[in-house]
Design an enzyme around this catalytic site. Structure first.
Site, short mmCIF file in Angstrom:
data_model
loop_
_atom_site.label_atom_id
_atom_site.label_comp_id
_atom_site.label_asym_id
_atom_site.label_seq_id
_atom_site.Cartn_x
_atom_site.Cartn_y
_atom_site.Cartn_z
N GLU A 81 0.98 -1.04 -0.01
CA GLU A 81 0.06 -0.09 -0.03
C GLU A 81 0.99 1.33 0.08
OE1 GLU A 81 -3.01 0.05 -0.59
OE2 GLU A 81 -3.65 -2.02 -0.21
N CYS A 143 -7.18 -2.17 8.10
CA CYS A 143 -5.82 -2.24 7.49
C CYS A 143 -5.42 -0.74 7.50
CB CYS A 143 -5.92 -2.98 6.40
SG CYS A 143 -6.28 -4.73 6.61
N HIS A 167 -1.18 -5.52 1.32
CA HIS A 167 -2.41 -6.32 1.27
C HIS A 167 -2.20 -7.59 0.71
CE1 HIS A 167 -5.62 -3.37 2.54
NE2 HIS A 167 -5.93 -4.67 3.33
N1 PCA Z 1 -8.15 -7.13 6.25
C1 PCA Z 1 -9.34 -6.09 6.68
C2 PCA Z 1 -9.08 -5.85 8.02
C3 PCA Z 1 -8.52 -7.33 8.36
C4 PCA Z 1 -8.10 -7.87 7.22
O1 PCA Z 1 -7.21 -8.84 7.24
C5 PCA Z 1 -8.81 -4.56 5.78
O2 PCA Z 1 -8.36 -4.69 4.55
O3 PCA Z 1 -9.16 -3.59 6.46
#
Ligand code: PCA
Length: 204
Positions: A81, A143, A167
């Site tokens: 990100e 996240c 991610h």
């Molecule tokens: N993904 C979510 C919250 C926890 C996770 O593993 C997110 O992308 O915010």
């Protein structure tokens, strides 16, 4: 003294009965990757508690780098990100809280950029045959929340260690109950996270 890396993941949430990031953290915790001793911590999907646990572990570990992981169900690549924004918004967390248009830090900056070498990470992953791309939004859920809180803490304490959020796609294990999701074997996700950590070493 050996360098330390704080690696976080999340517990399962919403209707995902497995969170591959929890499996990755459990698998790598305590091992050494690219010269870093990995200190792992699985965070709750809870707007009120997640950053408390994160910063508590950060203070205990005093790491040289921080990589936070989260599931992005539906994505097909590993996605470092670029940015975290000062907004909490999303569906019910695991405690039953659902914020709308709420600042994470009142009067905090609109956004923080990742301080991980995200371009280098994407290149290293692709060189290793692993699909990857930079993402320009971490969303507004947990996240994004922990990424913003970590970077805000580092900025407020004048720390310049590399820190940011990655991610990852669903695992096959999760796809057993969610067959519509694109998914990877967990071992491939673990391998990708090791490459991410190694690319951090090369850049420091
Ligand atoms: N993904 C979510 C919250 C926890 C996770 O593993 C997110 O992308 O915010």
């Amino acid at each position: 003294m050996k360098k330390k890396l704080l690696l976080t993941g999340f517990e399962p949430f919403l209707n995902y009965d497995v969170n591959p990031t929890q499996k990755i953290v459990d698998a790598i915790n305590g091992t050494e990757v690219g010269g870093f001793v990995i200190e792992g911590r699985v965070l709750p999907v809870d707007f009120k508690q997640s950053a408390i646990d994160l910063l508590d572990q950060y203070k205990k570990t005093a790491p040289d780098a921080v990589i936070m992981l989260g599931l992005a169900a539906g994505r097909r690549q590993i996605t470092p990100e670029r940015v975290a924004i000062n907004i909490n918004e999303g569906p019910l967390d695991n405690r039953g809280y659902s914020p709308e248009n709420e600042p994470i830090i009142k009067d905090g900056p609109a956004a923080y950029f990742s301080t991980l070498p995200i371009h280098k990470m994407v290149k290293r992953l692709k060189d290793a045959g692993i699909p990857a791309a930079i993402s320009n939004t971490a969303g507004t859920y947990l996240c994004n929340h922990v990424m913003y809180r970590m970077l805000h803490h580092l900025e407020s304490t004048n720390s310049n260690i590399p820190a940011g959020f990655i991610h990852i796609p669903a695992s096959h294990e999760l796809a057993l109950s969610k067959p519509e999701l694109p998914s990877w074997p967990t071992v491939h996700l673990i391998e990708a996270v090791k490459v991410l950590i190694e690319s951090l070493v090369e850049s420091s």
